[in-house]
Design a protein around this motif. Structure first.
Motif, PDB file in Angstrom:
ATOM      1  N   VAL B  52       0.838  -1.200   0.000  1.00 48.00           N
ATOM      2  CA  VAL B  52       0.000   0.000   0.000  1.00 48.00           C
ATOM      3  C   VAL B  52       0.874   1.252   0.000  1.00 48.00           C
ATOM      4  N   HIS B  82      -4.605  -8.808   3.040  1.00 51.70           N
ATOM      5  CA  HIS B  82      -4.351  -7.831   4.097  1.00 51.70           C
ATOM      6  C   HIS B  82      -5.704  -7.314   4.584  1.00 51.70           C
ATOM      7  N   ARG B  88     -12.348  -1.366   6.730  1.00 51.91           N
ATOM      8  CA  ARG B  88     -12.455  -0.851   5.360  1.00 51.91           C
ATOM      9  C   ARG B  88     -13.322  -1.717   4.453  1.00 51.91           C
ATOM     10  N   PHE B  90     -16.542  -2.180   1.955  1.00 54.58           N
ATOM     11  CA  PHE B  90     -17.164  -1.250   1.009  1.00 54.58           C
ATOM     12  C   PHE B  90     -18.579  -0.978   1.496  1.00 54.58           C
ATOM     13  N   ALA B  91     -18.769   0.174   2.163  1.00 51.73           N
ATOM     14  CA  ALA B  91     -19.984   0.421   2.931  1.00 51.73           C
ATOM     15  C   ALA B  91     -21.260   0.393   2.093  1.00 51.73           C
ATOM     16  N   ASN B  92     -21.196   0.880   0.863  1.00 50.36           N
ATOM     17  CA  ASN B  92     -22.422   0.951   0.057  1.00 50.36           C
ATOM     18  C   ASN B  92     -22.684  -0.310  -0.752  1.00 50.36           C
ATOM     19  N   LEU B  93     -21.750  -1.248  -0.737  1.00 45.99           N
ATOM     20  CA  LEU B  93     -21.977  -2.512  -1.429  1.00 45.99           C
ATOM     21  C   LEU B  93     -22.545  -3.518  -0.435  1.00 45.99           C
ATOM     22  N   MET B 101     -15.894  -9.179  -4.157  1.00 44.12           N
ATOM     23  CA  MET B 101     -14.752  -8.305  -4.415  1.00 44.12           C
ATOM     24  C   MET B 101     -13.466  -8.954  -3.889  1.00 44.12           C
ATOM     25  N   PRO B 133     -26.446  -3.632   2.869  1.00 41.43           N
ATOM     26  CA  PRO B 133     -25.211  -2.871   2.650  1.00 41.43           C
ATOM     27  C   PRO B 133     -24.255  -3.066   3.826  1.00 41.43           C
ATOM     28  N   GLY B 135     -22.230  -1.199   5.206  1.00 43.69           N
ATOM     29  CA  GLY B 135     -22.145  -0.085   6.149  1.00 43.69           C
ATOM     30  C   GLY B 135     -23.156  -0.187   7.278  1.00 43.69           C
ATOM     31  N   THR B 136     -24.206  -0.996   7.104  1.00 49.18           N
ATOM     32  CA  THR B 136     -25.226  -1.100   8.144  1.00 49.18           C
ATOM     33  C   THR B 136     -24.922  -2.220   9.147  1.00 49.18           C
ATOM     34  N   LEU B 137     -23.838  -2.956   8.933  1.00 45.91           N
ATOM     35  CA  LEU B 137     -23.493  -4.032   9.866  1.00 45.91           C
ATOM     36  C   LEU B 137     -22.890  -3.457  11.143  1.00 45.91           C
ATOM     37  N   SER B 138     -22.952  -4.223  12.219  1.00 44.45           N
ATOM     38  CA  SER B 138     -22.295  -3.803  13.454  1.00 44.45           C
ATOM     39  C   SER B 138     -20.792  -3.974  13.303  1.00 44.45           C
ATOM     40  N   GLN B 142     -18.826  -6.368  10.732  1.00 46.18           N
ATOM     41  CA  GLN B 142     -17.923  -5.819   9.719  1.00 46.18           C
ATOM     42  C   GLN B 142     -16.555  -6.487   9.789  1.00 46.18           C
ATOM     43  N   ARG B 149     -13.917 -11.601   3.485  1.00 42.41           N
ATOM     44  CA  ARG B 149     -13.476 -11.027   2.219  1.00 42.41           C
ATOM     45  C   ARG B 149     -12.022 -11.404   1.938  1.00 42.41           C
TER      46      ARG B 149
END
Lengths: 293, 236
Positions: B52, B82, B88, B90-93, B101, B133, B135-138, B142, B149
């Motif tokens: 990165v 990693h 990190r 992808f909140a809207n997916l 992904m 989505p 982003g709505t997970l706790s 996440q 992932r």
């Protein structure tokens, strides 16, 4: 009948704005920058179509394809030379660079093609459509513009939902570093985004100049700004937003011209933008950030 | 030969040298922990290993290949995943799209489906919420998603950055049991943690990092008994 005819013209103008707005909104969504040179890529596309059709006498479709290829290369080149070195710079530095690129393109066109306005021949030479026993005439340019816009929207939605490159664009637009950790080449994805945006700019340019056939080195800047407005209006970063924003803007502009005043139409367009942003700062379809921390 | 060999690694942020020449290694099948206070450079090390951020000197060798100058997006397909700090996702997916992904570099469609099934088996909660989505997970969910992932790329080595950050003690336990599971299925793990006690409890070996230098290294269970470590990191 007047109303209907204005509405159709508005949708047609809005379709051009929508196609241009896609370029702004995709680049913003993925590279997080406002590419103010986007409007001038349109102008370059118009000149190429003009030269190829007028001077070289090639058929319109070939001229458009030529413009698409050259603008795509131009867009990728601008990104590589001007924006990529600034990937980690402040957004203000990138913005100023974009304005610089815009002036560079305008002045290059001034140098090459001169300041006098050229009269553009429509790329669409089909008979106009007569409806309601001849009471309503829709010009073929208008009709083709709307159809092209719809096809582009559908193709783009398919591309993003169903292809790997499209998925990579989604991931990069959400989080560039996390996308890289998935094995996505963020630089290549950004370059692809510029390529698509510039390719669309060439198409939009040919259609815009077919409807408003006066071509100067500054031709791209007003539709560019309006399309940017449309992108913000619909929610910048959102592809359906660019579509809705573009169409609405086109319709408002034509109605304002027809029913209020053609001098005031631009003022009205921007006034509507200000009102929308006061009520909904993220635009009509702007992304709600629902992230738990 | 070690699976991952880092030698004399130096990393600069502008004029500041964040990592001042560190060396460590990780053998296949090991869990190695990097522990240290905030700002010691733990995250910087992981980010440099996975490409990165660039290093300014030194070398990183993964499975015999020098990956020091290889850009980050090419490292995933070599078998290194990693899980970044702060998850990190992808909140809207959706959860499902996030997992897909993770398998971005893989081409074997049937195999990807099989891995997805495995991930759902281990994290049933992700399957229940696959269309939601991310982003709505706790926070805990996440973290599971971030781990799932990473597993989707079929990695041989996972770099984990602060997997317990911001989670309740109960969830921290759950996360560590997941790390154990990853280890059991044969994945090597380089673990960065502020929760030194948990990290040393699970790791084979550990390195202690202080302001860009490694000050101590050894077997994790021996480190749990080390007086300096106890005083500085275990709060005993």
């Amino acid at each position: 009948m007047d109303f209907l005819s204005y509405l159709i013209n508005g949708i047609s103008l809005g379709s051009v704005y929508a196609i241009i707005a896609l370029g702004y909104t995709m680049v913003y969504g993925i590279a997080k920058m406002l590419n103010f040179a986007h409007g001038d890529v349109i102008m370059v596309g118009c000149y190429i179509v003009f030269m190829m059709m007028g001077k070289a006498g090639v058929p319109p479709i070939v001229a458009i394809l030529g413009a698409v290829v050259i603008c795509t290369v131009l867009g990728m080149g601008i990104e590589k030379l001007a924006y990529k070195p600034l990937r980690r710079a402040t957004s203000l530095a990138v913005l100023i660079t974009a304005i610089g690129v815009s002036y560079f393109l305008q002045n290059s066109a001034l140098l090459i093609f001169g300041a006098d306005s050229k009269s553009f021949t429509s790329v669409v030479n089909l008979p106009n459509l007569q409806l309601a026993g001849g009471k309503l005439t829709i010009s073929s340019t208008t009709l083709v513009t709307v159809i092209v816009c719809i096809v582009i929207m559908l193709a783009l939605s398919f591309f993003i939902k169903k292809t790997k490159a499209g998925q990579a664009m989604l991931a990069v637009s959400e989080d560039k570093d996390a996308a890289m950790l998935m094995g996505i080449n963020a630089n290549a994805t950004i370059s692809l985004t510029f390529a698509i945006g510039s390719c669309l700019a060439a198409i939009a340019g040919a259609l815009f100049c077919s409807a408003y056939p006066v071509l100067t080195p500054y031709t791209g800047s007003m539709p560019g700004i309006k399309a940017f407005t449309a992108a913000v209006f619909g929610g910048i970063g959102s592809i359906p937003g660019a579509f809705i924003g573009g169409i609405l803007l086109g319709v408002i502009e034509i109605f304002a011209k027809a029913y209020v005043s053609s001098q005031l139409s631009d003022a009205i367009v921007f006034a509507v933008l200000i009102i929308v942003l006061l009520v909904r700062p993220t635009g009509i379809l702007g992304k709600k950030i629902h992230e738990k921390v | 030969m070690a699976m991952l060999e880092v030698k004399d690694l130096k990393v600069n942020y502008g004029l500041i040298q964040a990592i001042k020449g560190i060396s460590f290694e990780l053998n296949e099948g090991e869990i190695v922990a990097l522990i240290g206070a905030n700002g010691a450079g733990k995250t910087t090390i992981l980010n440099t290993v996975s490409g990165v951020i660039p290093s300014s000197a030194g070398s990183i060798v993964f499975e015999g290949k020098d990956i020091t100058k290889i850009s980050g997006h090419k490292i995933v397909s070599m078998g290194m995943a990693h899980i970044p700090e702060g998850r990190r996702v992808f909140a809207n997916l959706s959860v499902y799209e996030n997992l897909k992904m993770g398998a971005y570099t893989r081409k074997d469609k049937a195999e990807i489906e099989a891995t997805l099934k495995q991930v759902y088996e281990y994290f049933p909660r992700l399957e229940e919420r696959k269309n939601q989505p991310a982003g709505t997970l706790s926070g805990g969910e996440q973290q599971m998603l971030a781990m799932g992932r990473a597993l989707m790329s079929k990695p041989k080595l996972i770099l984990m950055d602060e997997p317990s950050m911001g989670l309740s003690p109960l969830l921290v336990k759950e996360v560590f049991s997941i790390i154990k599971y990853c280890h059991e299925i044969g994945i090597s793990i380089l673990l960065v943690e502020q929760n030194a006690k948990m990290a040393l409890g699970i790791a084979d070996r550990a390195y202690v990092l202080e302001t860009g230098n490694i000050t101590l290294s050894g077997k994790a269970d021996a480190m749990l008994e080390n007086d300096e470590v106890k005083k500085a990191y275990l709060g005993v």
